[in-house]
Design an enzyme around this catalytic site. Structure first.
Site, PDB file in Angstrom:
ATOM      1  N   LYS A 286     -20.184  -3.660 -12.443  1.00 55.73           N
ATOM      2  CA  LYS A 286     -20.405  -4.826 -12.472  1.00 55.73           C
ATOM      3  C   LYS A 286     -19.762  -4.792 -11.013  1.00 55.73           C
ATOM      4  O   LYS A 286     -20.678  -4.999  -9.597  1.00 55.73           O
ATOM      5  CB  LYS A 286     -18.476  -5.179 -12.329  1.00 55.73           C
TER       6      LYS A 286
ATOM      7  N   ARG B 189     -14.039   2.128 -19.687  1.00 50.80           N
ATOM      8  CA  ARG B 189     -15.148   1.703 -20.539  1.00 50.80           C
ATOM      9  C   ARG B 189     -15.928   1.962 -20.057  1.00 50.80           C
ATOM     10  O   ARG B 189     -16.638   0.971 -18.539  1.00 50.80           O
ATOM     11  CB  ARG B 189     -14.580   0.220 -20.903  1.00 50.80           C
TER      12      ARG B 189
HETATM   13  C1  PT1 Z   1     -13.868  -5.230 -19.889  1.00 47.13           C
HETATM   14  C2  PT1 Z   1     -14.911  -5.314 -20.480  1.00 47.13           C
HETATM   15  C3  PT1 Z   1     -14.697  -6.048 -21.993  1.00 47.13           C
HETATM   16  N1  PT1 Z   1     -16.836  -6.208 -19.734  1.00 47.13           N
HETATM   17  C4  PT1 Z   1     -12.823  -4.844 -22.076  1.00 47.13           C
HETATM   18  N2  PT1 Z   1     -13.765  -5.565 -22.242  1.00 47.13           N
HETATM   19  C5  PT1 Z   1     -17.271  -6.357 -20.295  1.00 47.13           C
HETATM   20  N3  PT1 Z   1     -12.099  -3.858 -22.689  1.00 47.13           N
HETATM   21  C6  PT1 Z   1     -17.191  -6.759 -21.349  1.00 47.13           C
HETATM   22  C7  PT1 Z   1     -19.472  -8.453 -13.348  1.00 47.13           C
HETATM   23  O1  PT1 Z   1     -19.046  -9.437 -11.989  1.00 47.13           O
HETATM   24  O2  PT1 Z   1     -13.540  -4.972 -18.150  1.00 47.13           O
HETATM   25  N4  PT1 Z   1     -12.816  -4.604 -20.032  1.00 47.13           N
HETATM   26  N5  PT1 Z   1     -16.010  -6.012 -22.510  1.00 47.13           N
HETATM   27  C8  PT1 Z   1     -18.448  -7.141 -19.430  1.00 47.13           C
HETATM   28  N6  PT1 Z   1     -18.222  -7.778 -18.884  1.00 47.13           N
HETATM   29  C9  PT1 Z   1     -18.306  -8.525 -16.852  1.00 47.13           C
HETATM   30  C10 PT1 Z   1     -17.854  -9.347 -16.371  1.00 47.13           C
HETATM   31  C11 PT1 Z   1     -19.171  -7.947 -16.916  1.00 47.13           C
HETATM   32  C12 PT1 Z   1     -17.749  -8.729 -15.147  1.00 47.13           C
HETATM   33  C13 PT1 Z   1     -20.516  -7.881 -16.123  1.00 47.13           C
HETATM   34  C14 PT1 Z   1     -19.366  -8.603 -15.105  1.00 47.13           C
HETATM   35  O3  PT1 Z   1     -20.446  -8.418 -13.110  1.00 47.13           O
END
Ligand code: PT1
Length: 299
Positions: free
Chosen positions: A228, A262
């Site tokens: 992230k 995850r």
């Molecule tokens: C998470 C999650 C998810 N993240 C759960 N499910 C994502 N339970 C998808 C960035 O800042 O943390 N928990 N499902 C992916 N989402 C992101 C959000 C991907 C922010 C990248 C960022 O780069």
């Protein structure tokens, strides 16, 4: 009472996910614009071979998502989302024994995915979409409730909190209450602070540092930190060079009480967790007390 009854365990549509130690959820994106896989998965075969690699590397559960929720992403139609995930879930459940999780917020997708064999609902909107609470109650699989401020399309525009930890904890406590009112027993619920979902890097690190405070919610904690942007902010590296940072973040989360991490990089995360677990203190003292709180035998 048998000892097995004391080990926290989720029943994921007939497949067990034991939470006696930190578990690894492997990410399988089936979006054309996948967050860091560049939409490589045109076919079910390609999904299956990626899933095979996740399982071989030691993934305990596979999370299938047909909606990208990274910052700026726009939602597909319900039909589009279903047609992406359902055939993949069917194939995964035929091929592997590990539980399969569905990363969705839509009640229609939840129902189709669980019918196809999915055993856990991972909802970044914490069952706030109309009909989702009822769908989850009907489907009787565990649900992960995640905190998000705003919606993916605009959540990073100007996130604001007076105190991010207490606001996230209050939100999750309210959603746990709503779930219990809707007939979803506490034993079937997990919580996730939602790293990167409407939070600045500073707010994300504030949350990570105080993650252990979420143990007071008395539910298993799931976290997603892998690759992230908060890790990019402190390393100055692009997504495809955030492996070491991601492993460290997963271990820090485990050390603060996370039960499930995850991740994209399962093998490397496993190694990190093995080193952490080798510390005599790591998995015994604090985790025992959190487990005792997390599983009241009031049902
Ligand atoms: C998470 C999650 C998810 N993240 C759960 N499910 C994502 N339970 C998808 C960035 O800042 O943390 N928990 N499902 C992916 N989402 C992101 C959000 C991907 C922010 C990248 C960022 O780069």
């Amino acid at each position: 009472m048998f000892e097995a009854d004391l080990i926290p365990q989720l029943d994921c549509n007939g497949r067990a996910l034991r939470l006696d130690q930190v578990r690894i959820m492997g990410i399988l994106n089936v979006t054309p614009d996948s967050f860091s896989d560049g939409g490589r998965f045109a076919s079910i075969d390609a999904c299956l071979s990626h899933a095979q690699a996740l399982v071989d590397a030691g993934a305990d559960v596979i999370d299938v998502g047909g909606e990208s929720t990274r910052p700026g992403a726009v939602q597909p139609s319900v039909e589009e989302e279903c047609s992406r995930v359902v055939p993949v879930i069917e194939a995964l459940c035929r091929t592997f024994e590990v539980p399969v999780s569905i990363d969705t917020s839509r009640p229609e997708v939840m129902r189709a995915a669980v019918r196809a064999g999915a055993g856990l609902i991972n909802d970044v909107r914490a069952l706030r979409v109309p009909g989702a609470l009822q769908a989850a109650a009907d489907l009787q699989v565990p649900v992960c409730l995640m905190h998000m401020q705003g919606e993916p399309e605009s959540m990073q525009v100007a996130p604001h909190y007076d105190d991010v930890l207490s606001e996230v904890r209050r939100f999750l406590a309210d959603r746990l209450f709503a779930c219990e009112l809707a007939g979803i027993p506490r034993k079937r619920l997990l919580v996730d602070p939602g790293f990167g979902f409407g939070k600045t890097a500073e707010q994300n690190f504030d949350l990570l540092g105080r993650l252990a405070d979420l143990q007071s919610l008395a539910c298993p904690i799931l976290v997603g930190l892998s690759r992230k942007s908060m890790l990019g902010e402190v390393t100055g590296k692009p997504t495809n060079e955030r492996l070491s940072a991601s492993v460290v973040a997963a271990v820090l989360a485990a050390d603060r009480g996370a039960h499930i991490v995850r991740v994209h990089d399962v093998a490397e995360t496993r190694d990190g967790l093995s080193v952490w677990r080798a510390l005599p203190r790591a998995c015994s003292v604090r985790r025992q007390s959190s487990t005792a709180v997390a599983w009241p035998d009031d049902e």
